[in-house]
Design a protein around this motif. Structure first.
Motif, mmCIF file in Angstrom:
data_model
loop_
_atom_site.group_PDB
_atom_site.id
_atom_site.type_symbol
_atom_site.label_atom_id
_atom_site.label_comp_id
_atom_site.label_asym_id
_atom_site.label_seq_id
_atom_site.Cartn_x
_atom_site.Cartn_y
_atom_site.Cartn_z
ATOM 1 N N GLN A 24 0.865 -1.174 0.000
ATOM 2 C CA GLN A 24 0.000 0.000 0.000
ATOM 3 C C GLN A 24 0.903 1.225 0.000
ATOM 4 N N PRO A 25 0.964 1.955 -1.113
ATOM 5 C CA PRO A 25 1.845 3.133 -1.150
ATOM 6 C C PRO A 25 1.275 4.266 -0.301
ATOM 7 N N ILE A 26 2.093 5.261 -0.064
ATOM 8 C CA ILE A 26 1.640 6.447 0.659
ATOM 9 C C ILE A 26 0.611 7.174 -0.216
ATOM 10 N N LEU A 27 -0.485 7.587 0.407
ATOM 11 C CA LEU A 27 -1.565 8.245 -0.323
ATOM 12 C C LEU A 27 -1.049 9.475 -1.063
ATOM 13 N N GLY A 28 -1.362 9.510 -2.353
ATOM 14 C CA GLY A 28 -0.934 10.656 -3.151
ATOM 15 C C GLY A 28 0.346 10.425 -3.935
ATOM 16 N N HIS A 29 1.094 9.377 -3.580
ATOM 17 C CA HIS A 29 2.298 9.048 -4.333
ATOM 18 C C HIS A 29 1.891 8.257 -5.570
ATOM 19 N N ASN A 30 2.284 8.738 -6.760
ATOM 20 C CA ASN A 30 1.774 8.087 -7.963
ATOM 21 C C ASN A 30 2.809 7.230 -8.691
ATOM 22 N N THR A 31 3.992 7.100 -8.105
ATOM 23 C CA THR A 31 5.000 6.217 -8.709
ATOM 24 C C THR A 31 5.396 5.177 -7.667
ATOM 25 N N VAL A 32 5.295 3.910 -8.043
ATOM 26 C CA VAL A 32 5.531 2.800 -7.116
ATOM 27 C C VAL A 32 6.582 1.860 -7.706
ATOM 28 N N PHE A 33 7.505 1.435 -6.863
ATOM 29 C CA PHE A 33 8.626 0.602 -7.277
ATOM 30 C C PHE A 33 8.642 -0.700 -6.487
ATOM 31 N N TRP A 34 9.086 -1.785 -7.125
ATOM 32 C CA TRP A 34 9.368 -3.047 -6.451
ATOM 33 C C TRP A 34 10.872 -3.336 -6.575
ATOM 34 N N PHE A 49 5.750 1.456 -11.561
ATOM 35 C CA PHE A 49 4.490 1.934 -12.100
ATOM 36 C C PHE A 49 4.382 3.445 -11.907
ATOM 37 N N ARG A 50 3.732 4.105 -12.832
ATOM 38 C CA ARG A 50 3.364 5.498 -12.654
ATOM 39 C C ARG A 50 1.886 5.638 -12.978
ATOM 40 N N ASN A 51 1.169 6.247 -12.054
ATOM 41 C CA ASN A 51 -0.283 6.358 -12.215
ATOM 42 C C ASN A 51 -0.907 5.004 -12.567
ATOM 43 N N ARG A 52 -0.417 3.965 -11.911
ATOM 44 C CA ARG A 52 -0.896 2.585 -12.020
ATOM 45 C C ARG A 52 -0.476 1.892 -13.311
ATOM 46 N N ALA A 53 0.145 2.610 -14.239
ATOM 47 C CA ALA A 53 0.562 1.978 -15.491
ATOM 48 C C ALA A 53 1.984 1.461 -15.361
ATOM 49 N N SER A 66 5.021 -11.477 -11.929
ATOM 50 C CA SER A 66 4.117 -10.490 -12.507
ATOM 51 C C SER A 66 3.829 -9.415 -11.471
ATOM 52 N N ALA A 67 3.715 -8.181 -11.937
ATOM 53 C CA ALA A 67 3.424 -7.054 -11.049
ATOM 54 C C ALA A 67 2.235 -6.303 -11.604
ATOM 55 N N GLU A 68 1.348 -5.919 -10.688
ATOM 56 C CA GLU A 68 0.150 -5.184 -11.099
ATOM 57 C C GLU A 68 -0.150 -4.097 -10.080
ATOM 58 N N MET A 69 -0.982 -3.146 -10.528
ATOM 59 C CA MET A 69 -1.458 -2.131 -9.603
ATOM 60 C C MET A 69 -2.946 -1.948 -9.874
ATOM 61 N N PRO A 70 -3.774 -2.811 -9.272
ATOM 62 C CA PRO A 70 -5.204 -2.788 -9.569
ATOM 63 C C PRO A 70 -5.890 -1.478 -9.194
ATOM 64 N N ASP A 71 -5.394 -0.797 -8.182
ATOM 65 C CA ASP A 71 -5.894 0.548 -7.885
ATOM 66 C C ASP A 71 -4.795 1.364 -7.220
ATOM 67 N N ALA A 72 -5.067 2.620 -6.955
ATOM 68 C CA ALA A 72 -4.024 3.537 -6.469
ATOM 69 C C ALA A 72 -3.539 3.197 -5.070
ATOM 70 N N THR A 73 -4.268 2.337 -4.366
ATOM 71 C CA THR A 73 -3.878 2.009 -2.995
ATOM 72 C C THR A 73 -3.273 0.623 -2.860
ATOM 73 N N LEU A 74 -3.097 -0.087 -3.978
ATOM 74 C CA LEU A 74 -2.594 -1.454 -3.882
ATOM 75 C C LEU A 74 -1.717 -1.802 -5.082
ATOM 76 N N ALA A 75 -0.513 -2.286 -4.764
ATOM 77 C CA ALA A 75 0.366 -2.862 -5.778
ATOM 78 C C ALA A 75 0.647 -4.296 -5.359
ATOM 79 N N THR A 76 0.709 -5.209 -6.330
ATOM 80 C CA THR A 76 0.974 -6.607 -6.005
ATOM 81 C C THR A 76 2.137 -7.134 -6.831
ATOM 82 N N LEU A 77 2.864 -8.064 -6.227
ATOM 83 C CA LEU A 77 3.940 -8.775 -6.908
ATOM 84 C C LEU A 77 3.684 -10.264 -6.702
#
Lengths: 111, 117
Positions: A24-34, A49-53, A66-77
């Motif tokens: 769960q990334p910090i709210l408002g952060h739009n770039t997520v890394f694994w 990911f940036r903006n979930r893409a 596989s890595a996904e970001m189904p919504d802005a509050t959850l990233a999965t690996l």
């Protein structure tokens, strides 16, 4: 106190099983890394990911990871099937301006 | 191809003295550098950063120096305290105008700092 949350903190599984790690990334952060940390390779980037893409997943073994970001509050690996060489600590980080903020990590042991 | 290198796996320092951690990089496109501190069983924590337009940045006991011509940066901790004992990672990224890396970090292997009381 905003922070990146990773679950589970520890995971022990047998070879061949599917493993899912969540972030769960910090709210408002739009770039997520694994990242993955091993003794031999240090901290290596798997995907981000940036903006979930997805922007870049060249660091991941494509056949099993596989890595996904189904919504802005959850990233999965996900790892399927898992292998003993996947044993490592997996970190998620989210970015604000030029700084990445890391979660506490998921320690994965594949037996 | 290791673009960011920390050649000292470990450093031992007496409390109150200066700790100097070093980092070298090879990619001249890197324009933003960070230091992270990591305790066991925790994630890396941001410590201090520096942009390539500067050669020094200071925050309390921590100072980072950047020598672009030598592609070298260092972290100085003065005075060192036992609570500073941790693994320190140097990281670099390309942040410049038009860049599409979105702050992707390349990390060094880390230096274990031990500060003795």
């Amino acid at each position: 106190d905003a922070r990146v949350t990773q679950t589970p903190r520890h995971k022990v599984t047998e070879m061949g099983q599917e493993v899912t790690m969540r972030c769960q990334p910090i709210l408002g952060h739009n770039t997520v890394f694994w990242y993955r940390q091993t003794m031999m390779q240090g901290l290596e980037l798997l995907a981000y990911f940036r903006n979930r893409a997805p922007l870049d997943d060249s660091g991941m073994p494509k056949d099993r990871f596989s890595a996904e970001m189904p919504d802005a509050t959850l990233a999965t690996l996900k790892i399927q099937p898992s292998e003993p060489r996947d044993s490592a600590v997996y970190f998620c980080a989210s970015r604000w301006e030029n700084i990445q903020y890391f979660g506490a990590g998921t320690r994965l042991s594949v037996l | 191809d290791q673009q960011v290198k920390q050649n000292s796996p470990s450093l031992s320092v007496q409390e109150g003295r200066i700790s100097i951690l070093n980092c070298d990089y090879t990619n001249s496109m890197f324009d933003y550098f960070l230091w992270y501190k990591k305790y066991p069983a925790e994630g890396p924590t941001f410590l201090i950063s520096i942009s390539s337009i500067k050669d020094k940045n200071e925050d309390g006991r921590f100072t980072v120096f950047l020598n672009k011509s030598a592609k070298h940066l260092s972290l100085h901790i003065v005075p060192s305290q036992p609570g500073d004992s941790a693994v320190y990672f140097c990281a670099a990224s390309v942040q410049g105008a038009g860049g599409t890396s979105y702050g992707k970090l390349t990390f060094g292997q880390g230096t274990i700092l031990t500060v003795h009381p």
